[in-house]
Design an enzyme around this catalytic site. Structure first.
Site, PDB file in Angstrom:
ATOM      1  N   ASN A 178      40.510 -53.814 112.231  1.00 53.52           N
ATOM      2  CA  ASN A 178      41.732 -53.760 111.418  1.00 53.52           C
ATOM      3  C   ASN A 178      42.881 -53.274 112.308  1.00 53.52           C
ATOM      4  O   ASN A 178      42.699 -53.014 113.505  1.00 53.52           O
ATOM      5  CB  ASN A 178      41.523 -52.827 110.213  1.00 53.52           C
ATOM      6  CG  ASN A 178      42.645 -52.953 109.194  1.00 53.52           C
ATOM      7  OD1 ASN A 178      43.028 -54.067 108.826  1.00 53.52           O
ATOM      8  ND2 ASN A 178      43.185 -51.840 108.736  1.00 53.52           N
ATOM      9  N   GLN A 227      54.202 -51.975 109.329  1.00 51.94           N
ATOM     10  CA  GLN A 227      53.830 -52.677 108.093  1.00 51.94           C
ATOM     11  C   GLN A 227      53.663 -51.707 106.920  1.00 51.94           C
ATOM     12  O   GLN A 227      53.871 -52.064 105.771  1.00 51.94           O
ATOM     13  CB  GLN A 227      52.526 -53.461 108.279  1.00 51.94           C
ATOM     14  CG  GLN A 227      52.640 -54.673 109.186  1.00 51.94           C
ATOM     15  CD  GLN A 227      52.247 -54.346 110.608  1.00 51.94           C
ATOM     16  OE1 GLN A 227      52.456 -53.236 111.079  1.00 51.94           O
ATOM     17  NE2 GLN A 227      51.683 -55.307 111.317  1.00 51.94           N
ATOM     18  N   ASP A 254      40.705 -57.409 109.256  1.00 50.30           N
ATOM     19  CA  ASP A 254      41.011 -58.748 109.785  1.00 50.30           C
ATOM     20  C   ASP A 254      39.757 -59.506 110.188  1.00 50.30           C
ATOM     21  O   ASP A 254      39.766 -60.729 110.306  1.00 50.30           O
ATOM     22  CB  ASP A 254      41.944 -58.644 110.982  1.00 50.30           C
ATOM     23  CG  ASP A 254      43.308 -58.184 110.522  1.00 50.30           C
ATOM     24  OD1 ASP A 254      43.493 -56.967 110.348  1.00 50.30           O
ATOM     25  OD2 ASP A 254      44.164 -59.043 110.278  1.00 50.30           O
ATOM     26  N   ARG A 276      51.932 -62.529 107.533  1.00 51.72           N
ATOM     27  CA  ARG A 276      50.900 -61.810 108.286  1.00 51.72           C
ATOM     28  C   ARG A 276      49.898 -61.296 107.254  1.00 51.72           C
ATOM     29  O   ARG A 276      50.060 -61.468 106.064  1.00 51.72           O
ATOM     30  CB  ARG A 276      51.473 -60.713 109.198  1.00 51.72           C
ATOM     31  CG  ARG A 276      52.778 -60.099 108.842  1.00 51.72           C
ATOM     32  CD  ARG A 276      52.735 -59.263 107.604  1.00 51.72           C
ATOM     33  NE  ARG A 276      51.657 -58.285 107.663  1.00 51.72           N
ATOM     34  CZ  ARG A 276      51.085 -57.698 106.651  1.00 51.72           C
ATOM     35  NH1 ARG A 276      51.473 -57.988 105.408  1.00 51.72           N
ATOM     36  NH2 ARG A 276      50.120 -56.824 106.790  1.00 51.72           N
ATOM     37  N   GLY A 277      48.843 -60.635 107.779  1.00 53.30           N
ATOM     38  CA  GLY A 277      47.753 -60.241 106.888  1.00 53.30           C
ATOM     39  C   GLY A 277      46.715 -61.352 106.909  1.00 53.30           C
ATOM     40  O   GLY A 277      47.062 -62.539 106.773  1.00 53.30           O
ATOM     41  N   ALA A 278      45.454 -60.966 107.103  1.00 53.29           N
ATOM     42  CA  ALA A 278      44.416 -61.971 107.362  1.00 53.29           C
ATOM     43  C   ALA A 278      44.348 -63.094 106.310  1.00 53.29           C
ATOM     44  O   ALA A 278      44.374 -64.281 106.668  1.00 53.29           O
ATOM     45  CB  ALA A 278      43.066 -61.268 107.516  1.00 53.29           C
TER      46      ALA A 278
HETATM   47  O1  MRU Z   1      49.213 -57.725 112.238  1.00 55.18           O
HETATM   48  P1  MRU Z   1      49.060 -57.891 110.753  1.00 55.18           P
HETATM   49  O2  MRU Z   1      50.197 -57.327 109.975  1.00 55.18           O
HETATM   50  O3  MRU Z   1      48.740 -59.328 110.381  1.00 55.18           O
HETATM   51  O4  MRU Z   1      47.775 -57.023 110.416  1.00 55.18           O
HETATM   52  C1  MRU Z   1      47.333 -56.946 109.075  1.00 55.18           C
HETATM   53  C2  MRU Z   1      46.239 -55.986 108.885  1.00 55.18           C
HETATM   54  O5  MRU Z   1      45.754 -55.378 109.815  1.00 55.18           O
HETATM   55  C3  MRU Z   1      45.685 -55.872 107.504  1.00 55.18           C
HETATM   56  O6  MRU Z   1      45.204 -54.583 107.280  1.00 55.18           O
HETATM   57  C4  MRU Z   1      44.536 -56.873 107.360  1.00 55.18           C
HETATM   58  O7  MRU Z   1      44.970 -58.163 107.640  1.00 55.18           O
HETATM   59  C5  MRU Z   1      43.938 -56.849 106.016  1.00 55.18           C
HETATM   60  S1  MRU Z   1      45.036 -57.636 104.878  1.00 55.18           S
HETATM   61  C6  MRU Z   1      44.369 -57.849 103.403  1.00 55.18           C
END
Ligand code: MRU
Length: 369
Positions: free
Chosen positions: A254, A203, A244, A53-55
């Protein structure tokens, strides 16, 4: 970054040269396990079920998903079908579409026989570029921290609040919002991080706290609702979060709860920065609140909570009454007016159309030449 002192990325090609390996983030912080992805379906499942996960990491995984699809069938029809399937995995992070479009632009014009090698080469480049971007964000963000810390007073502990996980686990390496923090810590600044737990998937509590622990960065996990209180009491010098999807005029999408932190920061005069890799900018839209699709996930993530029992065994318990419905909005949008600045790989800019275009002049619609 490092796991028990050993350098580690979040995604890599296995020793056999074709399968793709990732860290199973659903098991963290209690276990560090890797998973082997052998098909496009594996990659799609890894994104959808949030093993990754994470963009930025979602984008990198999708890029390798196309590689795995092409190994099975390098035809244009198969490539397009894989693109659509991977694109449908999660709706909000724009890096997913960015990475898939980038891969398609390279692969579609090629002959079928050339596609697999080209796909692996471009996916590896996307990963390396992500690492370089995040490293540059770290260096620019370090300067912001240094100047704010200097103003506070040399030797004082500098308190930074972050939300969700925008560390190296959310990217290929370094992270976005955490990269400046790691660099500040390495530069000898006395940083302390307030880590929002980030319900419902935690997270912050599970991943950010684990990362900071691994790197010896002082931190404290707080419940999501504590941010306003500690800001009112002068216990936060700066907020820094990831994103994101950020629109062309600087609205920041985000993890759910980010907006409330920005409101509290605004009310208390706390600088609120967003670490923004350029692939996370959606140049096609302006109004984040109306135009960004917000993922809604399984309500069970809200009604239940998972942890480890006293024997270290995973356990999931229900926390709501039988029959109470729940809603699970995964992201929110912070309007640009609440953002002090965007920290990109090209430097710092205002969260506005003009601010972004100053750093990315090639995006000016009427650019000559
Ligand atoms: O649902 P997730 O865990 O994928 O969400 C991630 C986030 O919201 C992060 O803050 C975002 O992707 C930035 S990561 C560098």
């Amino acid at each position: 970054m490092r796991v028990n002192g050993v350098p580690q990325r979040t995604i890599w090609v296995a020793k056999d040269g074709w399968a793709v390996e990732i860290i199973d983030q659903t098991k963290m912080p209690h276990a560090f396990e890797t998973i082997r992805l052998e098909s496009m379906e594996d990659a799609a499942r890894a994104i959808k079920e949030m093993w990754v996960r994470g963009a930025p990491l979602i984008g990198a995984t999708a890029a390798y998903g196309l590689c795995l699809a092409l190994r099975r069938d390098p035809s244009t029809a198969a490539l397009k079908a894989a693109y659509e399937m991977l694109l449908a995995t999660r709706p909000t992070a724009i890096n997913l579409r960015w990475a898939l479009d980038d891969m398609m632009a390279v692969l579609e014009p090629l002959a079928e026989g050339e596609r697999v090698a080209a796909a692996y080469a471009r996916a590896a480049e996307i990963c390396d570029e992500d690492v370089a971007i995040n490293h540059a964000i770290g260096q620019h963000g370090l300067k912001v921290i240094q100047s704010l810390a200097e103003r506070k007073g040399r030797g004082d502990v500098f308190n930074i609040l972050t939300h969700c996980n925008a560390g190296w686990l959310a990217t290929v390496d370094w992270g976005t919002a955490l990269a400046p923090i790691y660099m500040a810590h390495e530069a000898g600044l006395k940083v302390h991080v307030w880590v929002d737990e980030t319900r419902p998937r935690n997270q912050g509590a599970s991943l950010t706290a684990w990362e900071l622990n691994q790197h010896g960065v002082p931190h404290t996990v707080i419940v999501d609702n504590a941010g306003g209180h500690i800001m009112q009491h002068g216990m936060v010098d700066m907020c820094i979060v990831g994103t994101d999807r950020t629109t062309a005029r600087g609205d920041v999408c985000n993890k759910i709860g980010t907006y409330l932190k920005a409101l509290a920061a605004h009310d208390n005069g706390v600088p609120f920065y967003v670490a923004l890799p350029s692939p996370t900018i959606d140049w096609t839209i302006a109004d984040g609140i109306r135009e960004i699709p917000i993922e809604e996930r399984d309500p069970a993530e809200v009604t239940q909570i998972t942890g480890r029992d006293g024997n270290g065994q995973p356990v999931t318990v229900t926390i709501t009454p039988e029959g109470s419905p729940a809603a699970n909005y995964a992201f929110d949008v912070t309007p640009a007016r609440l953002v002090t600045g965007l920290i990109t790989e090209r430097g710092l800019c205002a969260a506005s159309e003009e601010g972004l275009l100053e750093l990315f002049p090639e995006r000016r619609p009427n650019r000559k030449g």
